[in-house]
Design a protein around this motif. Sequence first.
Motif, PDB file in Angstrom:
ATOM      1  N   GLU A   1      31.423  38.022   3.180  1.00  0.00           N
ATOM      2  CA  GLU A   1      31.014  37.658   2.018  1.00  0.00           C
ATOM      3  C   GLU A   1      32.494  37.482   1.098  1.00  0.00           C
ATOM      4  O   GLU A   1      32.450  36.869  -0.010  1.00  0.00           O
ATOM      5  CB  GLU A   1      30.296  38.388   0.811  1.00  0.00           C
ATOM      6  CG  GLU A   1      28.858  38.432   1.691  1.00  0.00           C
ATOM      7  CD  GLU A   1      28.057  37.134   1.754  1.00  0.00           C
ATOM      8  OE1 GLU A   1      28.140  36.150   0.845  1.00  0.00           O
ATOM      9  OE2 GLU A   1      27.519  36.852   2.744  1.00  0.00           O
ATOM     10  N   ASP A   2      33.639  37.964   1.574  1.00  0.00           N
ATOM     11  CA  ASP A   2      34.982  37.983   0.877  1.00  0.00           C
ATOM     12  C   ASP A   2      35.865  37.308   1.977  1.00  0.00           C
ATOM     13  O   ASP A   2      36.994  38.055   2.048  1.00  0.00           O
ATOM     14  CB  ASP A   2      35.161  39.409   0.472  1.00  0.00           C
ATOM     15  CG  ASP A   2      36.548  39.524  -0.149  1.00  0.00           C
ATOM     16  OD1 ASP A   2      36.693  38.624  -0.953  1.00  0.00           O
ATOM     17  OD2 ASP A   2      37.263  40.333  -0.156  1.00  0.00           O
ATOM     18  N   GLY A   3      35.597  36.314   2.718  1.00  0.00           N
ATOM     19  CA  GLY A   3      36.675  35.705   3.270  1.00  0.00           C
ATOM     20  C   GLY A   3      36.840  36.345   4.553  1.00  0.00           C
ATOM     21  O   GLY A   3      38.279  35.907   4.979  1.00  0.00           O
ATOM     22  N   GLY A   4      36.223  37.173   4.827  1.00  0.00           N
ATOM     23  CA  GLY A   4      36.596  37.935   6.200  1.00  0.00           C
ATOM     24  C   GLY A   4      37.660  39.109   6.127  1.00  0.00           C
ATOM     25  O   GLY A   4      38.248  39.403   6.951  1.00  0.00           O
ATOM     26  N   SER A   5      37.612  39.646   4.889  1.00  0.00           N
ATOM     27  CA  SER A   5      38.525  40.739   4.748  1.00  0.00           C
ATOM     28  C   SER A   5      38.225  41.751   5.485  1.00  0.00           C
ATOM     29  O   SER A   5      37.161  42.113   5.803  1.00  0.00           O
ATOM     30  CB  SER A   5      38.549  41.120   2.967  1.00  0.00           C
ATOM     31  OG  SER A   5      37.294  41.367   2.662  1.00  0.00           O
ATOM     32  N   THR A   6      39.305  42.682   5.713  1.00  0.00           N
ATOM     33  CA  THR A   6      38.927  43.860   6.584  1.00  0.00           C
ATOM     34  C   THR A   6      38.510  44.930   5.653  1.00  0.00           C
ATOM     35  O   THR A   6      39.284  45.061   4.530  1.00  0.00           O
ATOM     36  CB  THR A   6      40.241  44.339   7.343  1.00  0.00           C
ATOM     37  OG1 THR A   6      41.058  43.099   8.022  1.00  0.00           O
ATOM     38  CG2 THR A   6      40.381  45.564   8.169  1.00  0.00           C
ATOM     39  N   LEU A   7      37.458  45.537   6.244  1.00  0.00           N
ATOM     40  CA  LEU A   7      36.671  46.835   5.659  1.00  0.00           C
ATOM     41  C   LEU A   7      37.485  48.011   5.971  1.00  0.00           C
ATOM     42  O   LEU A   7      37.742  49.116   5.628  1.00  0.00           O
ATOM     43  CB  LEU A   7      35.211  46.682   5.909  1.00  0.00           C
ATOM     44  CG  LEU A   7      34.676  45.466   4.897  1.00  0.00           C
ATOM     45  CD1 LEU A   7      33.109  45.560   5.672  1.00  0.00           C
ATOM     46  CD2 LEU A   7      34.817  45.456   3.505  1.00  0.00           C
ATOM     47  N   TRP A   8      37.482  47.959   7.619  1.00  0.00           N
ATOM     48  CA  TRP A   8      38.184  49.066   8.376  1.00  0.00           C
ATOM     49  C   TRP A   8      38.504  48.590   9.672  1.00  0.00           C
ATOM     50  O   TRP A   8      37.874  47.228  10.122  1.00  0.00           O
ATOM     51  CB  TRP A   8      37.295  50.203   8.248  1.00  0.00           C
ATOM     52  CG  TRP A   8      35.806  50.277   8.936  1.00  0.00           C
ATOM     53  CD1 TRP A   8      34.629  50.181   8.168  1.00  0.00           C
ATOM     54  CD2 TRP A   8      35.434  50.134  10.506  1.00  0.00           C
ATOM     55  NE1 TRP A   8      33.966  50.066   8.936  1.00  0.00           N
ATOM     56  CE2 TRP A   8      34.153  50.046  10.197  1.00  0.00           C
ATOM     57  CE3 TRP A   8      36.067  50.150  11.511  1.00  0.00           C
ATOM     58  CZ2 TRP A   8      33.214  50.107  11.622  1.00  0.00           C
ATOM     59  CZ3 TRP A   8      35.506  50.091  12.546  1.00  0.00           C
ATOM     60  CH2 TRP A   8      33.982  50.114  12.729  1.00  0.00           C
ATOM     61  N   HIS A   9      39.289  49.224  10.441  1.00  0.00           N
ATOM     62  CA  HIS A   9      39.580  48.954  11.859  1.00  0.00           C
ATOM     63  C   HIS A   9      39.786  50.188  12.553  1.00  0.00           C
ATOM     64  O   HIS A   9      40.359  51.310  11.830  1.00  0.00           O
ATOM     65  CB  HIS A   9      40.652  47.982  12.137  1.00  0.00           C
ATOM     66  CG  HIS A   9      41.999  48.401  11.606  1.00  0.00           C
ATOM     67  ND1 HIS A   9      42.815  48.938  12.417  1.00  0.00           N
ATOM     68  CD2 HIS A   9      42.554  48.044  10.482  1.00  0.00           C
ATOM     69  CE1 HIS A   9      44.076  48.895  11.513  1.00  0.00           C
ATOM     70  NE2 HIS A   9      43.758  48.183  10.362  1.00  0.00           N
ATOM     71  N   SER A  10      39.364  50.235  13.628  1.00  0.00           N
ATOM     72  CA  SER A  10      39.576  51.764  14.635  1.00  0.00           C
ATOM     73  C   SER A  10      40.229  51.369  15.806  1.00  0.00           C
ATOM     74  O   SER A  10      39.606  50.323  16.639  1.00  0.00           O
ATOM     75  CB  SER A  10      38.018  52.350  14.671  1.00  0.00           C
ATOM     76  OG  SER A  10      38.329  53.419  15.410  1.00  0.00           O
ATOM     77  N   PRO A  11      41.022  52.226  16.321  1.00  0.00           N
ATOM     78  CA  PRO A  11      41.674  51.902  17.760  1.00  0.00           C
ATOM     79  C   PRO A  11      40.633  52.066  18.712  1.00  0.00           C
ATOM     80  O   PRO A  11      39.781  52.879  18.617  1.00  0.00           O
ATOM     81  CB  PRO A  11      42.952  52.751  17.959  1.00  0.00           C
ATOM     82  CG  PRO A  11      42.628  53.662  16.825  1.00  0.00           C
ATOM     83  CD  PRO A  11      41.755  53.208  15.818  1.00  0.00           C
TER      84      PRO A  11
END
Length: 185
Positions: free
Chosen positions: A127-137
């Motif tokens: 809903e926000d242009g694909g903005s990153t919420l989190w990422h994990s290796p």
Amino acid sequence: MRSPARLLAASTCGAVAIDPRTATVVWRHELQDQAPYLKDKTLYFRDTAFDAGTGRQLWQVPGTSYGTALPAAGALYVESFNEMWALNAQTGERLWQTMGLDRGTMLLASGSLFLVGGRETWALNPEDGGSTLWHSPVGDGAPANRPSCSPPVALADTLIVNETCGLVRGLDIHTGRPRWQRPGL
């Protein structure tokens, strides 16, 4: 009047609709290296949508040379190498694009779009242009250079990912923090 029943066969080579009473081919489309998805009477490929009943092409988007697609919530999410697009599922219009992601498998759950790739698992806000919420290796963080073996699964507040066919992990769906891990297949 109801439209006649169709037997629909689709693969990464394209799709064919057959009249099951007569075995007559009703329509056929040949496409290369595109996994099909059927949703709400529309057959989606990475860059093209067809009416599954008539075979009429609804739209086509140029520039999506490789990747996978996921139709969900009125959009078609397409990942291709290091980028992802959200397309309007009815028109093919590009809604947003984000860069710097792995190639991988996707899931839309709990209001987030999850992508499990060869190096990282990403949670994006659709809903926000694909903005990153989190990422994990992935795993120990060493690049695996290949996508996950299967799409992630959301179970309550845990995202379960089968990372590169060697490790199954449970991640907190809201933060990406690891909760547990077990050997995979």
